[in-house]
Design an enzyme around this catalytic site. Structure first.
Site, PDB file in Angstrom:
ATOM      1  N   ARG A  60       0.834  -1.196   0.000  1.00  0.00           N
ATOM      2  CA  ARG A  60       0.000   0.000   0.000  1.00  0.00           C
ATOM      3  C   ARG A  60       0.872   1.250   0.000  1.00  0.00           C
ATOM      4  O   ARG A  60       1.948   1.269   0.571  1.00  0.00           O
ATOM      5  CB  ARG A  60      -0.912   0.020   1.231  1.00  0.00           C
ATOM      6  CG  ARG A  60      -2.126  -0.900   1.127  1.00  0.00           C
ATOM      7  CD  ARG A  60      -3.022  -0.786   2.344  1.00  0.00           C
ATOM      8  NE  ARG A  60      -2.336  -1.193   3.549  1.00  0.00           N
ATOM      9  CZ  ARG A  60      -1.785  -0.384   4.434  1.00  0.00           C
ATOM     10  NH1 ARG A  60      -1.871   0.933   4.280  1.00  0.00           N
ATOM     11  NH2 ARG A  60      -1.182  -0.844   5.493  1.00  0.00           N
ATOM     12  N   TYR A  93      -1.588  -3.640  -6.909  1.00  0.00           N
ATOM     13  CA  TYR A  93      -1.299  -4.520  -5.774  1.00  0.00           C
ATOM     14  C   TYR A  93      -2.245  -4.331  -4.591  1.00  0.00           C
ATOM     15  O   TYR A  93      -2.487  -3.195  -4.144  1.00  0.00           O
ATOM     16  CB  TYR A  93       0.143  -4.292  -5.290  1.00  0.00           C
ATOM     17  CG  TYR A  93       0.670  -5.436  -4.441  1.00  0.00           C
ATOM     18  CD1 TYR A  93       1.214  -6.572  -5.037  1.00  0.00           C
ATOM     19  CD2 TYR A  93       0.599  -5.406  -3.042  1.00  0.00           C
ATOM     20  CE1 TYR A  93       1.676  -7.635  -4.279  1.00  0.00           C
ATOM     21  CE2 TYR A  93       1.060  -6.463  -2.283  1.00  0.00           C
ATOM     22  CZ  TYR A  93       1.608  -7.575  -2.907  1.00  0.00           C
ATOM     23  OH  TYR A  93       2.064  -8.635  -2.155  1.00  0.00           O
ATOM     24  N   LYS A 142      -9.547  -2.388   1.842  1.00  0.00           N
ATOM     25  CA  LYS A 142      -9.276  -1.253   2.734  1.00  0.00           C
ATOM     26  C   LYS A 142     -10.021   0.016   2.295  1.00  0.00           C
ATOM     27  O   LYS A 142     -10.495   0.781   3.127  1.00  0.00           O
ATOM     28  CB  LYS A 142      -7.777  -0.967   2.796  1.00  0.00           C
ATOM     29  CG  LYS A 142      -6.921  -2.175   3.171  1.00  0.00           C
ATOM     30  CD  LYS A 142      -7.196  -2.648   4.572  1.00  0.00           C
ATOM     31  CE  LYS A 142      -6.102  -3.498   5.053  1.00  0.00           C
ATOM     32  NZ  LYS A 142      -6.035  -4.502   5.935  1.00  0.00           N
ATOM     33  N   HIS A 189     -10.634  -2.370  11.532  1.00  0.00           N
ATOM     34  CA  HIS A 189      -9.522  -3.183  11.023  1.00  0.00           C
ATOM     35  C   HIS A 189      -9.276  -4.323  12.017  1.00  0.00           C
ATOM     36  O   HIS A 189      -8.285  -4.329  12.744  1.00  0.00           O
ATOM     37  CB  HIS A 189      -8.282  -2.278  10.905  1.00  0.00           C
ATOM     38  CG  HIS A 189      -7.143  -2.886  10.169  1.00  0.00           C
ATOM     39  ND1 HIS A 189      -5.843  -2.463  10.341  1.00  0.00           N
ATOM     40  CD2 HIS A 189      -7.087  -3.874   9.242  1.00  0.00           C
ATOM     41  CE1 HIS A 189      -5.040  -3.163   9.559  1.00  0.00           C
ATOM     42  NE2 HIS A 189      -5.763  -4.023   8.890  1.00  0.00           N
ATOM     43  N   SER A 197      -1.275  -3.429  10.306  1.00  0.00           N
ATOM     44  CA  SER A 197      -0.906  -4.322   9.207  1.00  0.00           C
ATOM     45  C   SER A 197       0.340  -5.126   9.551  1.00  0.00           C
ATOM     46  O   SER A 197       1.314  -4.582  10.068  1.00  0.00           O
ATOM     47  CB  SER A 197      -0.654  -3.498   7.951  1.00  0.00           C
ATOM     48  OG  SER A 197      -1.835  -2.807   7.612  1.00  0.00           O
ATOM     49  N   CYS A 207       0.787  -7.361  11.841  1.00  0.00           N
ATOM     50  CA  CYS A 207       1.041  -7.479  13.285  1.00  0.00           C
ATOM     51  C   CYS A 207       0.274  -8.639  13.913  1.00  0.00           C
ATOM     52  O   CYS A 207       0.085  -8.673  15.131  1.00  0.00           O
ATOM     53  CB  CYS A 207       0.717  -6.175  13.990  1.00  0.00           C
ATOM     54  SG  CYS A 207       1.919  -4.889  13.583  1.00  0.00           S
ATOM     55  N   ASP A 233      -9.347  -9.764   8.942  1.00  0.00           N
ATOM     56  CA  ASP A 233      -8.834  -8.423   8.631  1.00  0.00           C
ATOM     57  C   ASP A 233      -9.811  -7.288   8.932  1.00  0.00           C
ATOM     58  O   ASP A 233      -9.403  -6.232   9.374  1.00  0.00           O
ATOM     59  CB  ASP A 233      -8.436  -8.372   7.143  1.00  0.00           C
ATOM     60  CG  ASP A 233      -7.508  -7.216   6.823  1.00  0.00           C
ATOM     61  OD1 ASP A 233      -6.583  -6.958   7.604  1.00  0.00           O
ATOM     62  OD2 ASP A 233      -7.708  -6.562   5.782  1.00  0.00           O
ATOM     63  N   ARG A 270       2.170 -12.249  -0.550  1.00  0.00           N
ATOM     64  CA  ARG A 270       0.878 -12.667   0.013  1.00  0.00           C
ATOM     65  C   ARG A 270       0.273 -13.859  -0.713  1.00  0.00           C
ATOM     66  O   ARG A 270       0.523 -14.080  -1.895  1.00  0.00           O
ATOM     67  CB  ARG A 270      -0.109 -11.497  -0.070  1.00  0.00           C
ATOM     68  CG  ARG A 270       0.406 -10.269   0.697  1.00  0.00           C
ATOM     69  CD  ARG A 270      -0.610  -9.648   1.544  1.00  0.00           C
ATOM     70  NE  ARG A 270      -0.044  -8.635   2.429  1.00  0.00           N
ATOM     71  CZ  ARG A 270      -0.562  -8.325   3.596  1.00  0.00           C
ATOM     72  NH1 ARG A 270      -1.636  -8.939   4.033  1.00  0.00           N
ATOM     73  NH2 ARG A 270      -0.012  -7.391   4.345  1.00  0.00           N
TER      74      ARG A 270
HETATM   75  P1  GTP Z   1      -2.148  -7.758   7.481  1.00  0.00           P
HETATM   76  O1  GTP Z   1      -2.732  -8.848   6.660  1.00  0.00           O
HETATM   77  O2  GTP Z   1      -1.110  -6.962   6.797  1.00  0.00           O
HETATM   78  O3  GTP Z   1      -3.183  -6.862   8.069  1.00  0.00           O
HETATM   79  O4  GTP Z   1      -1.300  -8.462   8.673  1.00  0.00           O
HETATM   80  P2  GTP Z   1      -1.847  -9.332   9.903  1.00  0.00           P
HETATM   81  O5  GTP Z   1      -2.194  -8.411  11.010  1.00  0.00           O
HETATM   82  O6  GTP Z   1      -2.862 -10.276   9.448  1.00  0.00           O
HETATM   83  O7  GTP Z   1      -0.523 -10.102  10.355  1.00  0.00           O
HETATM   84  P3  GTP Z   1      -0.134 -11.640  10.164  1.00  0.00           P
HETATM   85  O8  GTP Z   1      -0.960 -12.546  11.026  1.00  0.00           O
HETATM   86  O9  GTP Z   1      -0.066 -11.950   8.733  1.00  0.00           O
HETATM   87  O10 GTP Z   1       1.336 -11.638  10.765  1.00  0.00           O
HETATM   88  C1  GTP Z   1       2.354 -10.804  10.229  1.00  0.00           C
HETATM   89  C2  GTP Z   1       3.702 -11.355  10.580  1.00  0.00           C
HETATM   90  O11 GTP Z   1       3.840 -11.480  11.997  1.00  0.00           O
HETATM   91  C3  GTP Z   1       3.920 -12.751  10.003  1.00  0.00           C
HETATM   92  O12 GTP Z   1       5.234 -12.844   9.520  1.00  0.00           O
HETATM   93  C4  GTP Z   1       3.725 -13.668  11.191  1.00  0.00           C
HETATM   94  O13 GTP Z   1       4.480 -14.846  11.092  1.00  0.00           O
HETATM   95  C5  GTP Z   1       4.157 -12.805  12.375  1.00  0.00           C
HETATM   96  N1  GTP Z   1       3.389 -13.142  13.604  1.00  0.00           N
HETATM   97  C6  GTP Z   1       2.051 -13.316  13.707  1.00  0.00           C
HETATM   98  N2  GTP Z   1       1.695 -13.670  14.963  1.00  0.00           N
HETATM   99  C7  GTP Z   1       2.832 -13.729  15.675  1.00  0.00           C
HETATM  100  C8  GTP Z   1       3.123 -14.042  17.041  1.00  0.00           C
HETATM  101  O14 GTP Z   1       2.250 -14.365  17.855  1.00  0.00           O
HETATM  102  N3  GTP Z   1       4.437 -13.971  17.424  1.00  0.00           N
HETATM  103  C9  GTP Z   1       5.426 -13.621  16.536  1.00  0.00           C
HETATM  104  N4  GTP Z   1       6.674 -13.577  16.988  1.00  0.00           N
HETATM  105  N5  GTP Z   1       5.198 -13.340  15.239  1.00  0.00           N
HETATM  106  C10 GTP Z   1       3.913 -13.381  14.813  1.00  0.00           C
HETATM  107  C1  SPV Z   2      -2.756  -4.431   5.172  1.00  0.00           C
HETATM  108  O1  SPV Z   2      -1.825  -3.733   4.764  1.00  0.00           O
HETATM  109  O2  SPV Z   2      -3.297  -4.220   6.276  1.00  0.00           O
HETATM  110  C2  SPV Z   2      -3.227  -5.570   4.361  1.00  0.00           C
HETATM  111  C3  SPV Z   2      -2.719  -5.687   3.023  1.00  0.00           C
HETATM  112  O3  SPV Z   2      -4.063  -6.356   4.803  1.00  0.00           O
HETATM  113  S1  SPV Z   2      -3.598  -4.718   1.914  1.00  0.00           S
HETATM  114  O4  SPV Z   2      -4.762  -5.458   1.479  1.00  0.00           O
HETATM  115  O5  SPV Z   2      -2.674  -4.474   0.803  1.00  0.00           O
HETATM  116  O6  SPV Z   2      -4.000  -3.490   2.534  1.00  0.00           O
HETATM  117 MN    MN Z   3      -3.737 -10.453   7.506  1.00  0.00          MN
END
Ligand code: GTP
Ligand code: SPV
Ligand code: MN
Length: 597
Positions: free
Chosen positions: A72, A210, A219, A239, A261, A263, A286, A378
């Protein structure tokens, strides 16, 4: 051009944009599997998709974006309202008329040589009171395929698109093809504009193909436009992931959680419990739309039908349910391609493959400096393929929310978990989320920034009004019926820079404590920042954590917290006198409690 459906308003809008964008042809998407397969084959022919090995990953595709179009673009994202104060200090603003003039010239002829796809779609179950329809116009077949996975789209939705009550989403990759030009593997334009006109419920996105820049249901619509509508109509567009926790007695509670994002939303939403008898099921990973039910409780729906999840770090150990979800019918963007025609990314397996093609289309071997997968690479997968979808995940009435989590990526200061004293204090906790920046958006990695409610890049109006909206939601029902609010942080590190907490499946330990707090079955101690788990109430003794690290997980460092309050004060001051008094009060009360620590 004569685009003709039963909806005169839609026809007029589409015809007008056809004249502006000047595509070669137009296609109204029916949302069928046949249509998806035809478009995927077309993408294979143009080199955008590589079909993965049918034996390993049936009906799945590999895709590399342009290396300049990988996330983004927040500094190119605009909220255009008549009055700049309605967008607020955290959004980029431009006068709507000026912006329209600018965009009209960019979109003029931008689809030459291409097909204009018209995608009717619904965010939320068809016909649900909570749902909202949109129509996306795009010149990217990659976007059409992604929208098919991520939203309910096509013929069925046309019946629900009434008059002008749909969100108008216009998208172009911004690369017209002159006669005889061969299309690039991934087309985009250096100049990008992701523009929202909340007052007329429209979105114009130019120059990127993308993720959140281009899949406009996500979003742009389900957060930026929807948050604006939610404020006007008295509901919440957030979110947030949505999950169900079931205890050994078979009792179930639903949690929603806002993390910035990359996290941890997707991972938490699909968590595989490490405590026998405790179980997690997924509703969404999400976005949550929440409205009050007749019983005065908040009910949430996941407006999407797919996951657009961060690939790196995803493995059978960390997130087996995600791995199972992507066994087929999936699209992988900016990961690496194996010699056997499958996908790979950092963290997927302990053993690195001997040789790959990386996301930059370079030959890659272990030890090579370049990454195999882009950090924001992704997978795009249908939610129904996730083995732990909650049976209620498509219930048009939503699921009743008992808990709201706020989290961020913080190597210091913020303890593993603590509980808000009440809704107002919980709103304060949402407003003070700060998090280290990730690769999900362009910009400097690791930089700590305030990201209130994980909505900094996604709030479609003035964030101070958004804080007020949250405070007012707390007054619309009996306090007992409101979800309880907690802060969590999986990412605190020790002095050696190692994560203190194992995370992933072990996060169930935190969810269990929270679940039991709701029933008054778990002990807590009051601290200056909120309620902390009573030492024995959160089980960690069987984990490989030293007593020192265990203490560190919950340690409240007075100086760090005082610095935190200074930073919050500075952040609040960017809103001038629009910041709600209740939040100023909460900050004052926190400072007082810290001073006697
Ligand atoms: P968006 O889709 O961008 O909104 O991200 P998200 O909030 O869905 O995050 P996601 O669950 O994809 O995790 C992002 C990164 O953090 C990944 O590389 C995970 O492996 C890592 N991660 C997720 N949960 C944990 C956790 O509990 N501990 C640690 N150390 N890393 C984590
Ligand atoms: C984020 O950035 O929080 C995502 C990826 O989930 S996107 O759909 O590109 O915003
Ligand atoms: Mn996600």
């Amino acid at each position: 051009m004569n685009f003709s459906t039963n909806n005169a308003h839609l026809n007029q809008w589409v015809n007008q944009l056809f004249d502006l964008c000047k595509p070669d042809s137009i296609h109204l998407c029916d949302g069928s599997d046949d249509e998806y397969n035809i478009l995927a084959s077309l993408l294979v022919k143009t080199g955008t998709f590589i079909k993965l090995n049918e034996d390993k990953r049936p009906n799945s595709y590999y895709c590399q974006s342009d290396p300049t179009d990988v996330a983004r673009v927040e500094d190119r994202t605009f909220i255009c309202t008549d009055n700049p104060e309605d967008a607020g200090p955290t959004n980029n603003w431009m006068n709507p008329d000026e912006m329209k003039t600018k965009l009209t010239s960019l979109f003029n002829g931008c689809m030459k040589g291409r097909t204009m796809y018209v995608i009717p779609f619904s965010m939320g179950p068809l016909g649900s009171k909570i749902s909202y329809t949109g129509v996306q116009i795009t010149d990217s077949p990659y976007v059409v395929c992604s929208m098919k996975i991520m939203t309910r789209m096509g013929k069925e939705v046309m019946k629900f698109i009434e008059g002008s009550k749909f969100v108008k989403c216009l998208h172009s990759v911004g690369k017209p093809l002159n006669h005889g030009d061969k299309d690039a593997k991934w087309s985009c334009n250096e100049e990008k504009y992701i523009v929202h006109f909340p007052e007329e419920k429209s979105i114009w996105s130019f120059g990127s193909g993308y993720g959140g820049n281009a899949l406009l249901g996500k979003k742009c619509f389900a957060l930026r436009i929807a948050s604006y509508l939610a404020k006007k109509e008295g509901w919440l567009a957030e979110h947030m992931l949505i999950l169900a926790v079931t205890n050994p007695k078979g009792e179930k509670k639903y949690f929603a959680g806002a993390f910035p994002s990359a996290c941890g939303k997707t991972n938490l939403a699909m968590l595989t419990s490490t405590i026998p008898g405790w179980n997690v099921e997924t509703v969404g990973d999400d976005i949550a739309w929440m409205k009050f039910g007749d019983d005065g409780r908040l009910y949430a729906v996941n407006p999407e039908t797919g996951f657009f999840g961060v690939a790196p770090g995803t493995s059978i150990d960390t997130n087996p349910n995600a791995m199972l979800s992507m066994r087929q019918n999936s699209i992988f963007t900016n990961v690496a391609l194996t010699q056997g025609g499958d996908v790979w990314w950092e963290g997927m397996t302990k053993q690195e493959p001997d040789e790959l093609i990386n996301w930059l289309n370079h030959k890659w071997m272990p030890g090579v400096k370049e990454r195999a997968a882009h950090p924001n690479s992704r997978y795009t997968v249908p939610a129904k393929q996730c083995p732990v979808m909650d049976p209620e995940w498509e219930n048009p009435a939503g699921v009743p929310i008992s808990v709201i989590l706020f989290g961020g990526r913080r190597e210091k200061t913020i303890p593993l978990v603590y509980e808000a004293f009440n809704w107002q204090h919980g709103t304060f906790l949402g407003s003070i989320i700060a998090s280290e920046k990730t690769a999900a958006a362009d910009g400097e990695l690791g930089k700590l920034r305030h990201d209130p409610f994980a909505m900094l890049p996604f709030c479609g109006y003035n964030m101070a009004d958004y804080f007020n909206h949250w405070l007012s939601i707390g007054k619309l029902t009996d306090a007992k019926k409101l979800p309880k609010i907690f802060s969590v942080n999986w990412f605190r590190k020790n002095s050696e820079g190692k994560y203190l907490w194992p995370g992933f499946g072990d996060n169930i330990r935190v969810l269990k404590w929270i679940f039991e707090r709701i029933d008054d079955d778990a002990a807590a101690v009051e601290s200056p920042i909120g309620y902390l788990p009573y030492p024995k109430a959160l089980k960690v003794d069987d984990l490989d954590i030293s007593p020192q690290d265990r203490d560190e997980l919950f340690y409240i460092d007075k100086n760090e917290w005082l610095n935190e309050t200074i930073s919050i004060e500075r952040f609040y001051s960017t809103f001038g006198n629009k910041i709600p008094n209740q939040l100023i009060e909460e900050l004052g009360a926190l400072k007082n409690r810290l001073s006697i620590l």
